[in-house]
Each structure stands twice: as C-alpha cells, then as structure tokens.
Design an enzyme around this catalytic site. Structure first.
Site, PDB file in Angstrom:
ATOM      1  N   CYS A 262      -9.541  -8.189  -6.445  1.00  0.00           N
ATOM      2  CA  CYS A 262      -9.382  -9.369  -5.588  1.00  0.00           C
ATOM      3  C   CYS A 262      -9.498 -10.690  -6.343  1.00  0.00           C
ATOM      4  O   CYS A 262      -8.536 -11.450  -6.417  1.00  0.00           O
ATOM      5  CB  CYS A 262     -10.428  -9.324  -4.480  1.00  0.00           C
ATOM      6  SG  CYS A 262     -10.116  -7.968  -3.333  1.00  0.00           S
TER       7      CYS A 262
HETATM    8  N1  NAD Z   1     -10.284  -2.889  -3.246  1.00  0.00           N
HETATM    9  C1  NAD Z   1     -10.781  -3.871  -2.542  1.00  0.00           C
HETATM   10  O1  NAD Z   1     -11.979  -4.140  -2.606  1.00  0.00           O
HETATM   11  C2  NAD Z   1      -9.913  -4.715  -1.603  1.00  0.00           C
HETATM   12  C3  NAD Z   1     -10.557  -5.539  -0.672  1.00  0.00           C
HETATM   13  C4  NAD Z   1      -9.798  -6.285   0.206  1.00  0.00           C
HETATM   14  C5  NAD Z   1      -8.396  -6.232   0.122  1.00  0.00           C
HETATM   15  N2  NAD Z   1      -7.784  -5.448  -0.805  1.00  0.00           N
HETATM   16  C6  NAD Z   1      -6.323  -5.435  -0.805  1.00  0.00           C
HETATM   17  O2  NAD Z   1      -5.854  -4.250  -0.174  1.00  0.00           O
HETATM   18  C7  NAD Z   1      -4.656  -3.789  -0.787  1.00  0.00           C
HETATM   19  C8  NAD Z   1      -4.844  -2.365  -1.286  1.00  0.00           C
HETATM   20  O3  NAD Z   1      -5.848  -2.382  -2.274  1.00  0.00           O
HETATM   21  P1  NAD Z   1      -6.629  -1.078  -2.702  1.00  0.00           P
HETATM   22  O4  NAD Z   1      -7.792  -1.551  -3.492  1.00  0.00           O
HETATM   23  O5  NAD Z   1      -6.846  -0.172  -1.551  1.00  0.00           O
HETATM   24  O6  NAD Z   1      -5.551  -0.423  -3.695  1.00  0.00           O
HETATM   25  P2  NAD Z   1      -5.600   1.047  -4.324  1.00  0.00           P
HETATM   26  O7  NAD Z   1      -4.811   0.966  -5.581  1.00  0.00           O
HETATM   27  O8  NAD Z   1      -6.990   1.554  -4.331  1.00  0.00           O
HETATM   28  O9  NAD Z   1      -4.814   1.942  -3.265  1.00  0.00           O
HETATM   29  C9  NAD Z   1      -3.490   1.747  -2.938  1.00  0.00           C
HETATM   30  C10 NAD Z   1      -2.840   3.114  -2.688  1.00  0.00           C
HETATM   31  O10 NAD Z   1      -1.509   2.879  -2.248  1.00  0.00           O
HETATM   32  C11 NAD Z   1      -0.668   3.863  -2.814  1.00  0.00           C
HETATM   33  N3  NAD Z   1       0.704   3.354  -2.786  1.00  0.00           N
HETATM   34  C12 NAD Z   1       1.313   2.481  -3.629  1.00  0.00           C
HETATM   35  N4  NAD Z   1       2.560   2.216  -3.193  1.00  0.00           N
HETATM   36  C13 NAD Z   1       2.735   2.919  -2.048  1.00  0.00           C
HETATM   37  C14 NAD Z   1       3.805   3.055  -1.123  1.00  0.00           C
HETATM   38  N5  NAD Z   1       4.934   2.370  -1.289  1.00  0.00           N
HETATM   39  N6  NAD Z   1       3.656   3.878  -0.086  1.00  0.00           N
HETATM   40  C15 NAD Z   1       2.500   4.577   0.102  1.00  0.00           C
HETATM   41  N7  NAD Z   1       1.454   4.484  -0.734  1.00  0.00           N
HETATM   42  C16 NAD Z   1       1.564   3.659  -1.792  1.00  0.00           C
HETATM   43  C17 NAD Z   1      -1.234   4.094  -4.200  1.00  0.00           C
HETATM   44  O11 NAD Z   1      -0.876   5.385  -4.684  1.00  0.00           O
HETATM   45  C18 NAD Z   1      -2.743   3.978  -3.936  1.00  0.00           C
HETATM   46  O12 NAD Z   1      -3.345   5.230  -3.667  1.00  0.00           O
HETATM   47  C19 NAD Z   1      -4.338  -4.797  -1.894  1.00  0.00           C
HETATM   48  O13 NAD Z   1      -3.486  -5.780  -1.371  1.00  0.00           O
HETATM   49  C20 NAD Z   1      -5.694  -5.400  -2.185  1.00  0.00           C
HETATM   50  O14 NAD Z   1      -5.586  -6.715  -2.712  1.00  0.00           O
HETATM   51  C21 NAD Z   1      -8.517  -4.673  -1.665  1.00  0.00           C
END
Ligand code: NAD
Length: 424
Positions: A262
């Site tokens: 983030c």
């Molecule tokens: N990790 C955090 O603490 C956090 C907190 C708030 C917001 N976010 C936001 O949430 C979003 C996701 O982050 P995250 O940390 O969960 O990411 P992550 O990488 O942990 O998980 C994302 C998942 O999506 C899958 N993926 C990618 N492209 C895809 C598609 N086209 N169709 C289906 N699956 C797909 C990947 O294989 C992965 O398993 C981002 O925008 C991030 O900025 C993350």
C-alpha cells in the site's frame, strides 16, 4: 436471509479474508484466482495469507467455499467482488491490467440485479471510467439500471490483532444511490458498520487519503529522525511526549523505509491522477523522496557504527533481523530490507538474516544465508540491524548478546547492560 451466490475474484491478502467471512455470514462463496496453485491449496484447506489460518479455510470449505482457477466452473452470480492487484507499471504509473481482466470476467458472469464491488486500491475515477464500460460491454447491461456497481476500499491492516474486516467500518461508494444501498445491504451482513460515500469517486479518494496520510506522516518523522540525531535530540522520547496530547496529534514512528503493497505504491496512483491536471502532487512526491532515501541512510549509519569500532563495512558480518515489510507477518513485498541488504553487499559486507516468518530470502537472485539460531548469530555478528521488531524477538536478550546493534525501530530498551545499542 436467502443464500446468495458470491464470487470473489483474486484470493490474496484482501480477497481471501473476505471470502472466508462471507462464507461465515451464510453466502455461497466461490473464489476465482488465475493461480491454479492458490486455488488448489485453498481447496486442500491450506492458507497462503497471514491473517487467515488453515483452520479458517477448512471451516469456510465446510460451509461451501470453493476456489477455482477455471472460469468454466463459475455460473452467474448475485455479488461479484474484485480484489486483484493494482501494482505500478514500468513507468511507475498505475497498472490496471488485472482490474481490466477481472472486470471482463465479472461482465461475463453478470445478470440483472447483480452487485459488482471493486475493492482493489486505485485512482479516483477507475470504477466509473474503466470498470463500468468493460462490465457493460461484456454483459450488455447498464450499471445503475440493470446491475449495481460500487467501489468499496479494503482497509485491512495485516497482522493487526484488534481490527479486521468485520470491525473496521466498510466504505461503499456507488454509481447511484441504489447501487450504494445494494452494497450496504451486502456488506452489512459481513461488517459491523457500513459508511456510504457520495459516489464511487469519494470512496476511491478516501482510501488514497488514508494511505497518503500515513505515507506523508512517516516521511515527516523519518526526516526528523535524521536531523534530530545531529541535534542530539531523542526523537522517540519527543514522540512519546507529544502523543500524550489527547487531541490533534497521532504518533508516527521513524523506520528503515516504507514497504508493503500500500504505502509505497498507492500514493503513486493519486499523483498519476493529479498529473493529468498538469501539475504535481508535491506532498506525495516529497514523501516518496524522503522515505525512498531511508535504506541508504540506514546503510550509512551502519558504516558509521562499524567505523567507530575501527571496522570497514567491507568484510563485516552484518545480521539483519526481520526482513518482512511489517512486524509479525510474512509479507516481504517492497520491504526496505532488500535495498539495505543490496547496499551493504555492494560495499562488501557479509550479510545474513534472521526472520521467523521467512524460511529463505533472496536479494538480486542470490540466496542470503539464514541464521538458524538467533542468539549465537547475534553474538557472532559485527553488527546487528533490527529492521522489524517481531513479537517473537526477545529484544533485551538480543541487545545483551550483540556487539553492536542499530535499532531502526527505536524499540530496544536502553539500559547500562546494553551500551552498544544505537537508535536510528
Ligand atoms: N494487502 C493489503 O494489506 C491491502 C490492503 C488494502 C488494499 N489492498 C489492495 O487490494 C488489492 C489486492 O491486494 P492483495 O494484497 O490482496 O493482492 P495479492 O497479490 O495478495 O492477491 C491478489 C490475487 O489476485 C490474483 N489475480 C491476479 N489477477 C487476477 C485476475 N485477472 N483474475 C483473478 N485473480 C487474479 C493473484 O493470483 C493473487 O492471488 C490491491 O489493489 C491492493 O492495493 C491491499
């Protein structure tokens, strides 16, 4: 409550806790992830996410949760939540390719009455300008008329034992008031409190405001840490005192740099949007510059401490403690530990690491030796650098063993028994 079909697209740090919680709330939940390994692991009851235990995955499975990497197995849905990554492109701008792909997937699974919620962090305007046209084109339906569309930022704080998905208020911002109402009805069954934004844009902006606020305030104390040392001021003590003010102040603490998915990334999404107006978002750019320099500052401090002991960095044995981006979790994304290790190695240091959450660690494709036994490794190193104060670390004991310890978190107690501890 009638059971509804919920599809979570993207089963990572954000999507998996939501899928598990939605299953608990009584929804029939399917998770779609492009990674077949992740889907298979979840179906076998394994978790790859810090805040979700294998037991919780198994319990969700027992409630009907299934993961798949094969869209042919997924039918029409009542609710579709998009939780895919939003990284930076080569040019450090937004990379919305996963969001676009997920919107196309969602568009194919829409039916009249479906709610689509985008949770991926992104710049204001994405829901209406990028996601909405893709959904409408793939489905032949209209957002706000045939189906509901909202942005609902995920505010998860990995490793936080107090606040999680359920007790952190959930923001929803809809393309129309009816869209926001549909999302409030859905999330109201999962979260204790739902907060409605005026529209999707305000919900998108709220998330970026939260992260930019952290980014800027961390940069503020990081810059202060550098000059306070030269002024012989104990900044940690000043923060402790300032934090006793019951209003108008929130403490932030200096550290070796910012990491995670983030803070180093999201503000770029906002500065990208501001730049389309023809001028920069100066606060963000300044914060990036200051926070980005911290790994270099840590390396300089390390060299200075070794020098005080008449030792060059070249050949010095340096032990890094905690290489994840945050304490008590396994996530290493954007961790400042990596540039610090790179800079120390470039100056000839023999770098090793210890981290209870990281069984193996590579920097620039090279394995960094892992200290299996912490106390003897701390005693044998010429310099120990504490980067993450994981709960498991017995800090006074480590400080007692180390010949020299650079405490980048300001958490090692200073006592007559630990004269070789230096704060950042
Ligand atoms: N990790 C955090 O603490 C956090 C907190 C708030 C917001 N976010 C936001 O949430 C979003 C996701 O982050 P995250 O940390 O969960 O990411 P992550 O990488 O942990 O998980 C994302 C998942 O999506 C899958 N993926 C990618 N492209 C895809 C598609 N086209 N169709 C289906 N699956 C797909 C990947 O294989 C992965 O398993 C981002 O925008 C991030 O900025 C993350």
């Amino acid at each position: 409550m009638p059971a509804q079909d919920v599809l979570v697209i993207g089963l990572g740090y954000v999507g998996l806790p939501l899928a598990v919680q939605a299953a608990r709330a009584g929804f029939r939940v399917t998770g779609f992830d492009t990674s077949a390994v992740i889907a298979a692991g979840l179906n076998a009851g394994r978790s790859h996410v810090d805040d979700v235990s294998a037991d919780e995955v198994a319990a969700a499975r027992a409630l009907g949760f299934t993961a798949t990497a094969d869209l042919a197995e997924v039918g029409p849905q009542d609710v579709i939540v998009i939780c895919v990554p939003t990284p930076l492109s080569e040019a450090d701008g937004p990379d919305l390719s996963a969001v676009r792909a997920a919107a196309q997937t969602a568009g194919r699974l829409l039916r009249p009455g479906t709610l689509v919620s985008l949770e991926s962090t992104t710049y204001p305007g994405t829901t209406d300008e990028v996601v909405r046209p893709l959904l409408e084109k793939a489905s032949g339906l209209s957002a706000g008329v045939d189906f509901a569309l909202v942005f609902s930022p995920e505010r998860i704080d990995p490793g936080n034992p107090e606040f999680g998905l359920v007790n952190t208020p959930k923001i929803v911002g809809g393309s129309t008031a009816d869209c926001a109402a549909a999302a409030t009805a859905f999330y109201g069954q999962i979260c204790d409190q739902v907060v409605q934004a005026a529209s999707a844009r305000e919900a998108e902006m709220a998330k970026l405001l939260e992260n930019t606020y952290r980014h800027v305030n961390i940069a503020l104390v990081n810059e202060m840490a550098i000059f306070c040392r030269e002024l012989d001021i104990d900044l940690q003590d000043a923060i402790r005192c300032a934090a006793t003010k019951p209003f108008g102040f929130q403490p932030f603490y200096p550290g070796p740099g910012v990491g995670g998915h983030c803070i180093p990334i999201d503000p770029n999404y906002l500065s990208y949007k501001v730049r389309t107006l023809g001028y920069p978002f100066r606060f963000v750019e300044l914060a990036q510059e200051i926070n980005g320099r911290m790994p270099g500052y840590v390396t300089e401090r390390a060299a200075e401490l070794l020098n005080r002991n008449a030792q060059p960095v070249n050949g010095a044995r340096v032990l890094l403690l905690g290489v994840t981006y945050k304490k008590d979790i396994a996530d290493q994304r954007e961790s400042p530990a990596r540039p610090i290790a790179r800079k120390l190695r470039a100056r000839g240091a023999q770098v090793a690491y210890h981290d209870p959450y990281v069984p193996s660690w590579q920097v620039d494709g090279q394995d960094i030796p892992r200290a299996a036994d912490l106390q003897p490794a701390a005693a044998a190193a010429d310099l120990v650098i504490l980067l993450q104060a994981h709960r498991d670390y017995d800090l006074p004991r480590i400080a007692g063993a180390a010949r020299l310890l650079l405490d980048t978190r300001g958490v090692v107690p200073k006592t007559p028994a630990t004269p070789r501890v230096e704060a950042l």
